[in-house]
Design a protein around this motif. Structure first.
Motif, PDB file in Angstrom:
ATOM      1  N   THR A 442      12.129 -29.078  79.054  1.00  0.00           N
ATOM      2  CA  THR A 442      13.264 -29.263  78.140  1.00  0.00           C
ATOM      3  C   THR A 442      14.006 -27.944  77.952  1.00  0.00           C
ATOM      4  N   ASN A 443      15.332 -27.984  78.089  1.00  0.00           N
ATOM      5  CA  ASN A 443      16.177 -26.800  77.888  1.00  0.00           C
ATOM      6  C   ASN A 443      17.291 -27.110  76.902  1.00  0.00           C
ATOM      7  N   TRP A 444      17.629 -26.121  76.105  1.00  0.00           N
ATOM      8  CA  TRP A 444      18.754 -26.236  75.159  1.00  0.00           C
ATOM      9  C   TRP A 444      19.884 -25.349  75.666  1.00  0.00           C
ATOM     10  N   LEU A 445      21.016 -25.978  75.984  1.00  0.00           N
ATOM     11  CA  LEU A 445      22.186 -25.252  76.481  1.00  0.00           C
ATOM     12  C   LEU A 445      23.353 -25.397  75.514  1.00  0.00           C
ATOM     13  N   LYS A 446      24.207 -24.394  75.484  1.00  0.00           N
ATOM     14  CA  LYS A 446      25.443 -24.470  74.692  1.00  0.00           C
ATOM     15  C   LYS A 446      26.475 -25.292  75.477  1.00  0.00           C
ATOM     16  N   LYS A 447      27.499 -25.787  74.763  1.00  0.00           N
ATOM     17  CA  LYS A 447      28.457 -26.710  75.404  1.00  0.00           C
ATOM     18  C   LYS A 447      29.180 -26.082  76.592  1.00  0.00           C
ATOM     19  N   GLN A 448      29.411 -24.732  76.514  1.00  0.00           N
ATOM     20  CA  GLN A 448      30.120 -24.095  77.635  1.00  0.00           C
ATOM     21  C   GLN A 448      29.258 -24.008  78.895  1.00  0.00           C
ATOM     22  N   GLN A 449      27.952 -24.380  78.756  1.00  0.00           N
ATOM     23  CA  GLN A 449      27.047 -24.360  79.911  1.00  0.00           C
ATOM     24  C   GLN A 449      26.897 -25.747  80.542  1.00  0.00           C
ATOM     25  N   LEU A 450      27.836 -26.641  80.254  1.00  0.00           N
ATOM     26  CA  LEU A 450      27.769 -28.010  80.778  1.00  0.00           C
ATOM     27  C   LEU A 450      27.654 -28.034  82.297  1.00  0.00           C
ATOM     28  N   ASN A 451      28.368 -27.131  82.984  1.00  0.00           N
ATOM     29  CA  ASN A 451      28.339 -27.130  84.454  1.00  0.00           C
ATOM     30  C   ASN A 451      26.939 -26.892  84.998  1.00  0.00           C
ATOM     31  N   ALA A 452      26.160 -26.062  84.297  1.00  0.00           N
ATOM     32  CA  ALA A 452      24.782 -25.807  84.736  1.00  0.00           C
ATOM     33  C   ALA A 452      23.968 -27.095  84.665  1.00  0.00           C
ATOM     34  N   ASP A 553      22.561 -32.051  68.611  1.00  0.00           N
ATOM     35  CA  ASP A 553      22.291 -31.719  67.205  1.00  0.00           C
ATOM     36  C   ASP A 553      22.674 -32.852  66.261  1.00  0.00           C
ATOM     37  N   ARG A 554      23.340 -33.888  66.780  1.00  0.00           N
ATOM     38  CA  ARG A 554      23.701 -35.045  65.948  1.00  0.00           C
ATOM     39  C   ARG A 554      22.558 -36.066  65.855  1.00  0.00           C
ATOM     40  N   PHE A 555      21.499 -35.841  66.604  1.00  0.00           N
ATOM     41  CA  PHE A 555      20.378 -36.787  66.606  1.00  0.00           C
ATOM     42  C   PHE A 555      19.202 -36.215  65.818  1.00  0.00           C
ATOM     43  N   GLY A 556      18.395 -37.094  65.248  1.00  0.00           N
ATOM     44  CA  GLY A 556      17.157 -36.669  64.592  1.00  0.00           C
ATOM     45  C   GLY A 556      16.099 -36.335  65.637  1.00  0.00           C
ATOM     46  N   LEU A 557      15.070 -35.601  65.219  1.00  0.00           N
ATOM     47  CA  LEU A 557      14.012 -35.198  66.145  1.00  0.00           C
ATOM     48  C   LEU A 557      13.316 -36.391  66.792  1.00  0.00           C
ATOM     49  N   ALA A 558      12.979 -37.397  65.972  1.00  0.00           N
ATOM     50  CA  ALA A 558      12.267 -38.564  66.507  1.00  0.00           C
ATOM     51  C   ALA A 558      13.111 -39.260  67.572  1.00  0.00           C
ATOM     52  N   GLN A 559      14.417 -39.347  67.321  1.00  0.00           N
ATOM     53  CA  GLN A 559      15.322 -40.012  68.269  1.00  0.00           C
ATOM     54  C   GLN A 559      15.435 -39.199  69.560  1.00  0.00           C
ATOM     55  N   LEU A 560      15.532 -37.883  69.425  1.00  0.00           N
ATOM     56  CA  LEU A 560      15.598 -37.021  70.613  1.00  0.00           C
ATOM     57  C   LEU A 560      14.335 -37.185  71.456  1.00  0.00           C
ATOM     58  N   HIS A 561      13.199 -37.256  70.778  1.00  0.00           N
ATOM     59  CA  HIS A 561      11.926 -37.396  71.502  1.00  0.00           C
ATOM     60  C   HIS A 561      11.844 -38.741  72.219  1.00  0.00           C
ATOM     61  N   GLN A 562      12.333 -39.797  71.555  1.00  0.00           N
ATOM     62  CA  GLN A 562      12.348 -41.125  72.194  1.00  0.00           C
ATOM     63  C   GLN A 562      13.260 -41.114  73.422  1.00  0.00           C
ATOM     64  N   LEU A 563      14.427 -40.482  73.285  1.00  0.00           N
ATOM     65  CA  LEU A 563      15.361 -40.424  74.413  1.00  0.00           C
ATOM     66  C   LEU A 563      14.747 -39.634  75.572  1.00  0.00           C
ATOM     67  N   GLY A 587      19.852 -27.756  62.345  1.00  0.00           N
ATOM     68  CA  GLY A 587      20.152 -28.188  63.714  1.00  0.00           C
ATOM     69  C   GLY A 587      19.472 -27.300  64.741  1.00  0.00           C
ATOM     70  N   LYS A 588      19.471 -25.987  64.502  1.00  0.00           N
ATOM     71  CA  LYS A 588      18.843 -25.045  65.431  1.00  0.00           C
ATOM     72  C   LYS A 588      17.334 -25.262  65.496  1.00  0.00           C
ATOM     73  N   GLN A 589      16.722 -25.517  64.332  1.00  0.00           N
ATOM     74  CA  GLN A 589      15.271 -25.753  64.297  1.00  0.00           C
ATOM     75  C   GLN A 589      14.890 -26.992  65.105  1.00  0.00           C
ATOM     76  N   ARG A 590      15.738 -28.035  65.034  1.00  0.00           N
ATOM     77  CA  ARG A 590      15.453 -29.255  65.807  1.00  0.00           C
ATOM     78  C   ARG A 590      15.486 -28.966  67.304  1.00  0.00           C
ATOM     79  N   MET A 591      16.506 -28.221  67.749  1.00  0.00           N
ATOM     80  CA  MET A 591      16.605 -27.888  69.174  1.00  0.00           C
ATOM     81  C   MET A 591      15.403 -27.054  69.621  1.00  0.00           C
ATOM     82  N   GLN A 592      15.028 -26.056  68.808  1.00  0.00           N
ATOM     83  CA  GLN A 592      13.901 -25.180  69.164  1.00  0.00           C
ATOM     84  C   GLN A 592      12.591 -25.963  69.231  1.00  0.00           C
ATOM     85  N   THR A 593      12.398 -26.907  68.300  1.00  0.00           N
ATOM     86  CA  THR A 593      11.182 -27.719  68.295  1.00  0.00           C
ATOM     87  C   THR A 593      11.081 -28.537  69.577  1.00  0.00           C
TER      88      THR A 593
END
Length: 679
Positions: A442-452, A553-563, A587-593
């Motif tokens: 799992t990786n967290w990228l910023k929006k400007q890194q969409l091409n990656a 960041d618009r999703f909850g942790l449980a939903q992100l994990h299900q996805l 939001g940052k804590q959710r991404m880091q988790t």
């Protein structure tokens, strides 16, 4: 003479008429017991302090003389500011009351006054909260939750009145040996010091005792429910062990140790003459469906019927397809009953079900319709059971003669919540992934890194794999600057054309259209599936290796994990990319988790800490008790000890006849909201 008890209605108190009874009922106060346990949610330290003792922004009581006429200024429609100067020894401070214009009459120049408020050292000013008068009796006063219809002071007055009248009939609920063991207050003193503490130390000690009592009584009721279930007559499902072993041996893979353990637990329950009430927890992709298949086949081998209820048609169809494939060589009739089942086929299916010619039926809430009749239903399984209402689950149970019940969930529930929400159920946990599965990267990228992210998808598509792209919205929204599925679909069609095909799936599509898109993706007609969260549960495509979540960041942790769990279902390395620019620490804590762990139980615990229990499971569906003083997260240690002690006590052979338990038994008979059955 009428004997007073804590079960007396609050209407017996002086000044509590029909209207006030209704107001108190809204706060959950019906009787004296409710009122006496309606504890303050905080305490104000009302000891008068000198200015040189106060920290900036500290809430304090200041005592002095009013030396100016109060000035009332109004602004806005309902807002006001009331100001005056107060002399405290040799210092003059400004005092301000907001939105309490009626106090002007009480503020007389030259009078001594004591005021509670927040002090600002730099401005030498007090933002006032309330007037205490020249003499105030409470040094450490409780503050009660109130509403527009009743003031906190009114509640305090009623509590005072109730305690004065009923203190002599307050009996201990916690047995004396446990009070001694855990240094708990006697109940009468505990209630007194929760409402009228002489100091913070007294309030803290009373609160600790009150938390233990609340958790202990809840757990005692839960344990009694569990005990009743174990003694309730049920069906003994005498399955054919040889046939079950042959079925397991024929599976195209070997069960993990965790799966073997859980199968043994369930099979032992099936043989008992009491109703099984078991919760099966397993992370996404851990192999719960296989467990369900083994359990249902065991029931069928005993010439019984089994039913599995899923929350969506997609998931029900997927279960039916998988079970039909697994059970076809063993001459088991598996049928599907959902809302879109054609009338003629449904009619024939119901007839065969009642005759006993259908061994296993998979369905949605369509299974609980009145005309669905089984010949001999012995096992009921609910998948993602928290998505069904309590009544829906109950109706399915009534379709058979005390059938065994297995509830499955891929939403990992932390021990904190399992102790409270599912305390009456036996819990089985699949805590390892099937052999050959690799952890999802799992990786967290910023929006400007969409091409990656798109480059990674392209690499996977070139390797003949598939990818999901998830968006939070279906169409453009003026209110929220989010990616949306239709716009994303158009852009990705252009980006991947002509080499790869892109499909679109969202909740506004008709059921048949959704099914067609999912089937096309499974059949590799689409390389990329752009979707909303409709794929959160129930889409199983082993060839999909990338999950890209837009605006994660618009999703909850449980939903992100299900996805994330939609990929990593085959032997190939899979990837989850979270594209997000969170605007706050939450939001940052959710991404880091999500980046740090794939463990659903760790994620669920973090989700619980960040959001609270009601939000994690949904307050109405979760069945979570609303504790008045205890917090299952902050007070987990006390909860665990209370659960252990309640278990020991309730399951002791002499529980009902031992005199030390008399107070607890009386309390639970009169005030137990779970109706545990102590009679």
């Amino acid at each position: 003479m009428v004997t007073k008890t804590l079960a007396d209605p609050v209407s017996l108190l002086k000044g509590v008429g029909p209207k006030k009874v209704q107001i108190l009922n809204k706060l959950g106060i019906d009787n004296i017991q409710d009122l006496l346990t309606y504890y303050p949610f905080r305490y104000d330290d009302l000891i008068v302090k000198q200015l040189n003792e106060i920290a900036d922004q500290e809430k304090v009581v200041l005592k002095g003389m009013i030396i100016t006429e109060p000035v009332l200024a109004r602004f806005g429609r309902y807002k006001s500011r009331l100001t005056f100067r107060m002399l405290i020894e040799h210092d003059v401070i400004m005092v301000t009351f907001f939105n309490q214009p009626y106090l002007k009459e009480q503020l007389i120049n030259g009078n001594e006054i004591a005021i509670y408020g927040k002090y600002d050292i730099k401005r030498q000013s007090l933002t006032a909260i309330k007037i205490l008068g020249q003499q105030h009796s409470d040094d450490f006063a409780g503050v009660y939750r109130a509403n527009k219809e009743i003031k906190a002071n009114t509640i305090k007055s009623l509590v005072t009145n109730a305690y004065e009248q009923y203190q002599d009939v307050i009996e201990d609920v916690i047995p004396a040996d446990l009070q001694l063991k855990y240094r708990l207050e006697k109940r009468q003193k505990m209630i007194h010091d929760m409402h009228f503490p002489a100091s913070k130390k007294d309030a803290d000690k009373a609160r600790r005792s009150a938390i233990f009592e609340e958790f202990f009584c809840f757990q005692a009721a839960i344990q009694q429910l569990k005990k009743n279930d174990r003694t309730q007559a049920g069906q003994t499902i005498k399955y054919d062990l040889k046939k079950v072993k042959e079925f397991i041996k024929a599976l195209p893979f070997e069960l993990t140790n965790a799966q073997k353990r859980v199968v043994n637990e369930i099979c032992a329950d099936l043989l008992r003459p009491h109703q099984m009430n078991r919760l099966l927890q397993g992370d996404v992709g851990s192999g719960k469906t296989i467990i369900a298949a083994i359990a249902m086949y065991a029931a069928v081998s005993a010439n019984k019927q089994a039913a599995l209820m899923a929350p969506t048609e997609i998931l029900a169809q997927q279960h039916a397809q998988k079970l039909q494939e697994l059970l076809a060589p063993f001459d088991v009739n598996v049928s599907l009953l959902i809302g879109s089942t054609k009338t003629a086929h449904r009619k024939e299916l119901l007839k065969q079900l009642e005759l006993g010619n259908v061994d296993i039926v998979i369905g949605t809430h369509a299974l609980i319709q009145k005309d669905v009749i089984f010949k001999d239903l012995a096992l009921v399984i609910t998948d993602e059971q928290h998505r069904f209402g309590v009544n829906q689950r109950k109706i399915l149970r009534t379709k058979g003669s005390v059938p065994d019940v297995l509830a499955m969930t891929a939403t990992p529930i932390p021990r904190t919540l399992a102790l409270t929400t599912y305390g009456e159920m036996d819990v089985s946990i699949i805590d390892e992934l099937p052999n050959g599965r690799q952890p999802i990267m799992t990786n967290w990228l910023k929006k400007q890194q969409l091409n990656a992210a798109l480059n990674l998808i392209k690499e996977q598509l070139q390797a003949k794999h598939q990818a999901y792209v998830v968006s939070p919205l279906i169409e453009e929204s003026e209110q929220m600057d989010l990616q949306n599925a239709q716009e994303v679909y158009q852009k990705l069609c252009e980006y991947f054309s002509p080499d790869f095909k892109v499909g679109l799936l969202h909740g506004k599509m008709k059921g048949a259209d959704k099914d067609a898109v999912i089937q096309a993706f499974k059949d590799k007609e689409y390389d990329v599936l752009v979707s909303t969260t409709v794929i959160e549960v129930g889409v199983d495509v082993a060839n999909a290796t990338v999950m890209l979540i837009l605006d994660a960041d618009r999703f909850g942790l449980a939903q992100l994990h299900q996805l994330r769990g939609r990929v990593g279902r085959g032997a190939n390395q899979s990837y989850c990319i979270l594209l997000a620019d969170p605007k706050n620490d939450y939001g940052k804590q959710r991404m880091q988790t999500m980046v740090q762990t794939n463990d659903g139980f760790v994620i669920a615990q973090k989700d619980l800490e960040l959001r609270g229990p009601g939000d994690v499971l949904g307050s109405k569906q979760s069945g979570l008790p609303e504790f008045r003083v205890g917090d299952p997260i902050a007070d987990l240690k006390i909860l665990q000890i209370a659960q252990q002690e309640a278990h020991k006590l309730i399951n002791a052979p002499d529980f009902l006849i031992n005199p030390k338990n008399a107070g607890l038994i009386r309390y639970l008979r009169e005030f137990d909201g779970l109706q545990a059955g102590f009679d």
